[in-house]
Design an enzyme around this catalytic site. Sequence first.
Site, short mmCIF file in Angstrom:
data_model
loop_
_atom_site.label_atom_id
_atom_site.label_comp_id
_atom_site.label_asym_id
_atom_site.label_seq_id
_atom_site.Cartn_x
_atom_site.Cartn_y
_atom_site.Cartn_z
N ASP A 280 0.81 -1.22 0.00
CA ASP A 280 0.00 0.00 0.00
C ASP A 280 0.84 1.27 0.00
O ASP A 280 0.61 2.16 -0.82
CB ASP A 280 -0.97 0.02 1.20
CG ASP A 280 -2.20 -0.85 0.94
OD1 ASP A 280 -2.48 -1.17 -0.24
OD2 ASP A 280 -2.87 -1.22 1.91
N ASP B 160 -5.34 3.43 12.95
CA ASP B 160 -4.09 4.13 12.68
C ASP B 160 -4.31 5.43 11.89
O ASP B 160 -3.65 6.43 12.14
CB ASP B 160 -3.11 3.21 11.95
CG ASP B 160 -2.57 2.12 12.89
OD1 ASP B 160 -2.51 2.39 14.11
OD2 ASP B 160 -2.22 1.02 12.42
N SER C 226 -2.33 -9.40 8.75
CA SER C 226 -1.84 -8.04 8.75
C SER C 226 -1.06 -7.85 10.05
O SER C 226 -1.60 -8.04 11.14
CB SER C 226 -3.04 -7.08 8.69
OG SER C 226 -2.61 -5.80 9.07
N ARG D 64 2.27 5.67 16.69
CA ARG D 64 1.69 6.60 15.71
C ARG D 64 1.97 8.07 16.00
O ARG D 64 2.33 8.82 15.10
CB ARG D 64 0.19 6.35 15.54
CG ARG D 64 -0.15 4.91 15.11
CD ARG D 64 0.74 4.43 14.00
NE ARG D 64 0.39 3.12 13.49
CZ ARG D 64 1.30 2.18 13.14
NH1 ARG D 64 2.58 2.43 13.25
NH2 ARG D 64 0.92 1.04 12.65
N1 ARG Z 1 -5.73 -2.87 16.62
C1 ARG Z 1 -4.41 -2.45 16.94
C2 ARG Z 1 -4.39 -0.99 17.26
O1 ARG Z 1 -5.31 -0.32 16.93
C3 ARG Z 1 -3.41 -2.85 15.95
C4 ARG Z 1 -3.44 -2.20 14.62
C5 ARG Z 1 -2.38 -2.84 13.84
N2 ARG Z 1 -2.21 -2.30 12.54
C6 ARG Z 1 -1.97 -3.11 11.50
N3 ARG Z 1 -1.75 -2.53 10.35
N4 ARG Z 1 -1.98 -4.40 11.60
O2 ARG Z 1 -3.46 -0.49 17.85
#
Ligand code: ARG
Length: 403
Positions: free
Chosen positions: A16, A126, A177, A97
């Site tokens: 992506d 995210d 993922s 983040r």
């Molecule tokens: N659900 C988790 C969070 O919001 C993990 C997100 C992980 N991102 C990913 N691209 N797999 O912090």
Amino acid sequence: MGRAEKVILAYSGGVDTSVCIPYLKHEWGVKEVITLAADLGQGEDLQPIKEKALTAGASNSLVENGVERFVTEFAFPAIQANALYENQYPLSTALARPLISQMLVEAAAEHGADAVAHGCTGKGNDQVRFDVSIMALNPDLKILAPAREWGMSREDAIAYGEQFGLPAPVKKSSPYSIDQNLLGRSIEAGSLEDPMVEPPEEVFSMTRAIAQTPDEPEYIDIGFEKGIPVSLNGEKYQPVALIQTLNEQVGKHGFGRIDMMENRVVGIKSREIYEAPALLALIIAHRDLESLTLTGDVSQYKRGIEETYSQLIYRGLWYSPLKKALEGFIQQTQHRVTGTVRLKLLKGNATVVGRESPYSLYAPDLATYGSQDEFDHKAAEGFIYVWGLPTKVWSKLTKESNL
Ligand code: ARG
């Protein structure tokens, strides 16, 4: 006119974010794309990623190490707050983040960019964390999120990238993922989308399966100063080395896995698998040291603050005024959270088995049931009379009124 002139793109090297490079230039008319890959201890060689961005048409490809900042400015405050989202998730992805956002905003200033971009889709947390952090740090910057708008499937995206010289991924791509950094791994999708399916062993890499863990327990003494971990077994460690060492040691005993149903910011429930051995062990140890060094009312009140603080981190509000205000409370509580906590690691468990502090509030002479007892037992009677009085008056009326 394009959507922006010069963009700093948060870059991971994945499909992506790679496709974002030609897409921003050719579909959205961006003149110049500079990528930024942040090293947050994910244990991946970022050099090939740097090359890949240039191949895909980036004018400049930055690789920056943020791991020290990650630990001291993000993980340590979260440990002081015993931060667990929905009582379980230690926020290992969420904490990264606001830092990546900060790195993007700094790079934008340095390179004179008018926008920053990321490759998040429209369903996750995210995107919220990036967008809100960026707007908090520089409200004048444009924020571009091509993957939120382009409506391409993964196959479409790969085909689009191929037109611009981006090779299709060679390995059969993983069904999961995965997001990874020094603090932990987040694993979603594939067979995990069925909440009743047990996560297969292959999804884990920081923690051993119980069958592979040592049969003998291992003890580890974690030393804290003002709520910050500074030593292991009496030996001082630099922040990053401390987390690395602890990840190894705790992961070896199979501790640090989480399997939970989670409420995302965008209203979706999702099934999440995490492993965060050091971070979880540190929170358990830190919380225990607080129970020795803080008064009961501060500890109890702090729990509510911790809950809110964790939600703010999860929901992308790291740079919000409320987060800052709660931080003030938390820091004020940490001055005496100094001492050592002993953890026993065995077969997937990390159990606190001892604690000590120069600021311990535990008074053996008051607590003992032995002959040294200094507690004034007679004082209890008057206390209980006053303490129970409102309930007694209430109950009298209950008897008379039947209500
Ligand atoms: N659900 C988790 C969070 O919001 C993990 C997100 C992980 N991102 C990913 N691209 N797999 O912090």
